[in-house]
Write an enzyme that holds these catalytic residues in place. Structure first.
Site, PDB file in Angstrom:
ATOM      1  N   PRO A  90     -19.038  43.672   1.523  1.00 14.60           N
ATOM      2  CA  PRO A  90     -18.077  43.385   2.595  1.00 14.60           C
ATOM      3  C   PRO A  90     -18.140  44.393   3.736  1.00 14.60           C
ATOM      4  CG  PRO A  90     -17.018  43.259   0.440  1.00 14.60           C
ATOM      5  CD  PRO A  90     -18.368  43.848   0.221  1.00 14.60           C
ATOM      6  N   ARG A 155     -33.758  26.681   5.220  1.00 15.45           N
ATOM      7  CA  ARG A 155     -33.848  25.510   6.099  1.00 15.45           C
ATOM      8  C   ARG A 155     -34.578  25.818   7.403  1.00 15.45           C
ATOM      9  NH1 ARG A 155     -30.030  24.318   9.730  1.00 15.45           N
ATOM     10  NH2 ARG A 155     -29.821  22.191   8.938  1.00 15.45           N
TER      11      ARG A 155
END
Length: 227
Positions: A90, A155
């Site tokens: 984080p 992708r």
């Protein structure tokens, strides 16, 4: 392109790696994804612990430096092509589409999936990874974040998508850093909601203009920070 995932829970990826475009990309050898169990590098081979309490006190457990560094070094040695090491945390730099595009031109990525209270600081000091966050929230571990990054990057590999133009026009992508325009398919009308006439006109110039206007409008309404 090759991904190496360092994790305490390699089985979490079983279903994910066999589905959709990612599964097809793996079948066609457009990408390779290898999982490495951090416990295989634990100094205690009986119980294989890889975590311990933090010095100075405090809640939770930390993943130890020794098995982590040894695991990454072993993974690096599996190929003569050096891998970029990504530590999922984080506290890292926010992951976004330009970062995905940058990762997609790399030959290898090692994704370090944390658990508990994270890694011993010396993991970062010794390995000097790129620290990446998928958002301002906390997950139970880095595995879901790793899946997100893999999905966004794969992708972009040539041959994965049926139409290479798709990943250029997508929201945030290199051909359109704004939000994508709304799209419609059959039927032309449903419960009083109709497809805009311009999309049925066959006038490609008018359609392109409408889409550009909608992109600007949608971005201004939803993500004005992108303008």
């Amino acid at each position: 392109m090759r991904f190496d995932i360092v994790t305490l829970f390699p089985d979490l990826f079983d279903g994910y790696l066999t589905q959709g475009l990612l599964g097809k990309a793996i079948e066609r050898n457009l990408t390779q994804i290898h999982r490495h169990n951090l416990r295989d590098f634990a100094p205690d081979t009986t119980h294989r612990p890889v975590d311990d309490k933090p010095f100075g006190g405090g809640p939770g457990m930390l993943i130890q430096v020794e098995p982590t560094v040894k695991c990454v070094e072993a993974v690096q040695a599996q190929s003569t092509t050096p891998a970029r090491t990504i530590l999922l945390t984080p506290q890292g730099k926010r992951f976004n589409q330009p970062m995905a595009e940058d990762f997609a031109v790399s030959e290898r990525l090692i994704l370090l999936c944390g658990r508990y209270e994270g890694f011993d600081q010396r993991v970062t000091d010794i390995l000097e990874p790129e620290e990446v966050s998928v958002g301002d929230f906390v997950l139970n571990g880095g595995e879901v974040a790793a899946m997100l990054i893999i999905d966004a990057v794969v992708r972009l590999i040539p041959g994965v998508l049926g139409d290479e133009q798709s990943n250029i026009d997508d929201s945030f992508s290199r051909g359109n850093r704004l939000l994508e325009f709304p799209q419609y398919t059959r039927p032309r009308e449903f419960r009083g909601h109709s497809v805009p006439d311009v999309l049925l006109s066959g006038d490609h110039g008018a359609i392109a203009k409408w889409r550009e206007e909608q992109t600007q409008l949608r971005t201004n309404e939803r993500r004005s920070d992108l303008l």
